[in-house]
Design a protein around this motif. Sequence first.
Motif, short mmCIF file in Angstrom:
data_model
loop_
_atom_site.label_atom_id
_atom_site.label_comp_id
_atom_site.label_asym_id
_atom_site.label_seq_id
_atom_site.Cartn_x
_atom_site.Cartn_y
_atom_site.Cartn_z
N GLY A 4 -20.14 2.35 -23.04
CA GLY A 4 -18.86 1.68 -22.85
C GLY A 4 -18.21 1.92 -21.50
O GLY A 4 -17.16 1.33 -21.19
N THR A 5 -18.81 2.76 -20.68
CA THR A 5 -18.30 3.04 -19.34
C THR A 5 -18.32 1.77 -18.49
O THR A 5 -19.27 0.99 -18.57
CB THR A 5 -19.16 4.13 -18.67
N ILE A 6 -17.29 1.59 -17.68
CA ILE A 6 -17.21 0.42 -16.79
C ILE A 6 -17.36 0.92 -15.35
O ILE A 6 -16.40 1.37 -14.73
CB ILE A 6 -15.89 -0.34 -16.98
N PRO A 7 -18.59 0.84 -14.80
CA PRO A 7 -18.82 1.34 -13.44
C PRO A 7 -18.41 0.34 -12.36
O PRO A 7 -18.43 -0.87 -12.56
CB PRO A 7 -20.32 1.58 -13.40
N ARG A 8 -18.04 0.90 -11.21
CA ARG A 8 -17.71 0.10 -10.03
C ARG A 8 -18.24 0.86 -8.80
O ARG A 8 -18.49 2.06 -8.87
CB ARG A 8 -16.22 -0.13 -9.92
N ILE A 9 -18.39 0.14 -7.71
CA ILE A 9 -18.83 0.78 -6.46
C ILE A 9 -17.77 1.80 -6.04
O ILE A 9 -16.57 1.53 -6.11
CB ILE A 9 -19.05 -0.27 -5.35
N GLY A 10 -18.23 2.97 -5.63
CA GLY A 10 -17.33 4.05 -5.27
C GLY A 10 -16.48 3.75 -4.05
O GLY A 10 -16.84 2.96 -3.18
N SER A 11 -15.35 4.43 -3.99
CA SER A 11 -14.43 4.30 -2.87
C SER A 11 -15.12 4.67 -1.57
O SER A 11 -15.84 5.67 -1.50
CB SER A 11 -13.23 5.20 -3.11
N GLY A 12 -14.93 3.86 -0.56
CA GLY A 12 -15.54 4.13 0.74
C GLY A 12 -16.91 3.50 0.94
O GLY A 12 -17.47 3.59 2.03
N PHE A 13 -17.44 2.87 -0.11
CA PHE A 13 -18.74 2.22 -0.02
C PHE A 13 -18.58 0.71 -0.19
O PHE A 13 -17.66 0.25 -0.87
CB PHE A 13 -19.69 2.71 -1.13
N ARG A 14 -19.46 -0.02 0.44
CA ARG A 14 -19.48 -1.48 0.28
C ARG A 14 -20.92 -1.91 0.10
O ARG A 14 -21.79 -1.58 0.91
CB ARG A 14 -18.87 -2.17 1.50
N LEU A 15 -21.16 -2.67 -0.96
CA LEU A 15 -22.50 -3.19 -1.25
C LEU A 15 -22.63 -4.57 -0.64
O LEU A 15 -21.73 -5.40 -0.78
CB LEU A 15 -22.70 -3.27 -2.77
N GLN A 16 -23.74 -4.81 0.05
CA GLN A 16 -23.98 -6.15 0.59
C GLN A 16 -25.47 -6.38 0.76
O GLN A 16 -26.26 -5.44 0.83
CB GLN A 16 -23.26 -6.36 1.92
N TRP A 17 -25.84 -7.66 0.80
CA TRP A 17 -27.21 -8.07 1.10
C TRP A 17 -27.37 -8.02 2.60
O TRP A 17 -26.53 -8.53 3.36
CB TRP A 17 -27.48 -9.47 0.57
N GLU A 18 -28.43 -7.40 3.08
CA GLU A 18 -28.70 -7.30 4.51
C GLU A 18 -29.93 -8.14 4.83
O GLU A 18 -31.06 -7.73 4.55
CB GLU A 18 -28.93 -5.83 4.88
N GLU A 41 -30.17 -4.49 -7.80
CA GLU A 41 -29.86 -5.32 -8.97
C GLU A 41 -28.86 -4.63 -9.89
O GLU A 41 -27.98 -5.27 -10.45
CB GLU A 41 -31.14 -5.67 -9.73
N ILE A 42 -29.00 -3.32 -10.04
CA ILE A 42 -28.04 -2.59 -10.88
C ILE A 42 -26.68 -2.54 -10.21
O ILE A 42 -25.66 -2.90 -10.82
CB ILE A 42 -28.55 -1.16 -11.16
N LEU A 43 -26.64 -2.13 -8.96
CA LEU A 43 -25.35 -1.94 -8.29
C LEU A 43 -24.59 -3.24 -8.10
O LEU A 43 -23.35 -3.24 -8.17
CB LEU A 43 -25.54 -1.23 -6.95
N LYS A 44 -25.27 -4.35 -7.89
CA LYS A 44 -24.52 -5.60 -7.69
C LYS A 44 -23.83 -6.03 -8.98
O LYS A 44 -22.89 -6.83 -8.93
CB LYS A 44 -25.40 -6.70 -7.11
N ARG A 45 -24.22 -5.48 -10.11
CA ARG A 45 -23.57 -5.79 -11.38
C ARG A 45 -22.45 -4.80 -11.69
O ARG A 45 -21.70 -4.99 -12.64
CB ARG A 45 -24.61 -5.80 -12.50
N CYS A 46 -22.33 -3.74 -10.92
CA CYS A 46 -21.30 -2.72 -11.14
C CYS A 46 -20.04 -3.12 -10.38
O CYS A 46 -19.70 -2.56 -9.34
CB CYS A 46 -21.80 -1.36 -10.68
N THR A 51 -19.21 -3.40 -18.90
CA THR A 51 -19.60 -2.07 -19.34
C THR A 51 -21.05 -1.82 -18.94
O THR A 51 -21.79 -2.75 -18.61
CB THR A 51 -19.49 -1.94 -20.88
N ALA A 52 -21.42 -0.55 -18.99
CA ALA A 52 -22.81 -0.19 -18.68
C ALA A 52 -23.77 -0.91 -19.64
O ALA A 52 -24.82 -1.39 -19.23
CB ALA A 52 -22.98 1.32 -18.76
N ALA A 53 -23.38 -1.01 -20.92
CA ALA A 53 -24.22 -1.70 -21.90
C ALA A 53 -24.36 -3.18 -21.56
O ALA A 53 -25.45 -3.75 -21.69
CB ALA A 53 -23.65 -1.54 -23.30
N GLN A 54 -23.29 -3.81 -21.10
CA GLN A 54 -23.36 -5.22 -20.71
C GLN A 54 -24.26 -5.41 -19.49
O GLN A 54 -24.98 -6.40 -19.38
CB GLN A 54 -21.96 -5.77 -20.43
N ILE A 55 -24.22 -4.47 -18.57
CA ILE A 55 -25.09 -4.53 -17.39
C ILE A 55 -26.55 -4.44 -17.81
O ILE A 55 -27.39 -5.21 -17.33
CB ILE A 55 -24.71 -3.41 -16.39
#
Length: 88
Positions: A4-18, A41-46, A51-55
Amino acid sequence: MSPGTIPRIGSGFRLQWEPAQECHVLLYPEGMVKLNQSAGEILKRCDGSRTAAQIVTDLESAFSAQGLAPEVFAFMELAAQQRWLAWE
């Protein structure tokens, strides 16, 4: 962390396609982390909305796979230790 945890990218980080690297990367003030396909693939869904289960369900559907939860949750735990992911 739990399903049930809802993950997000941590503060100070930015995810992008390079495009030059042909992969997802995590950018932060001191540098960049080049991610493999699974991590990207995992991180772009965070995005803080699922929730982690939905991911896991989304990944299993996207890749026609089953039983990904243990590996996805283990990666999320590792990513949290690196501060790449955060949750409440």
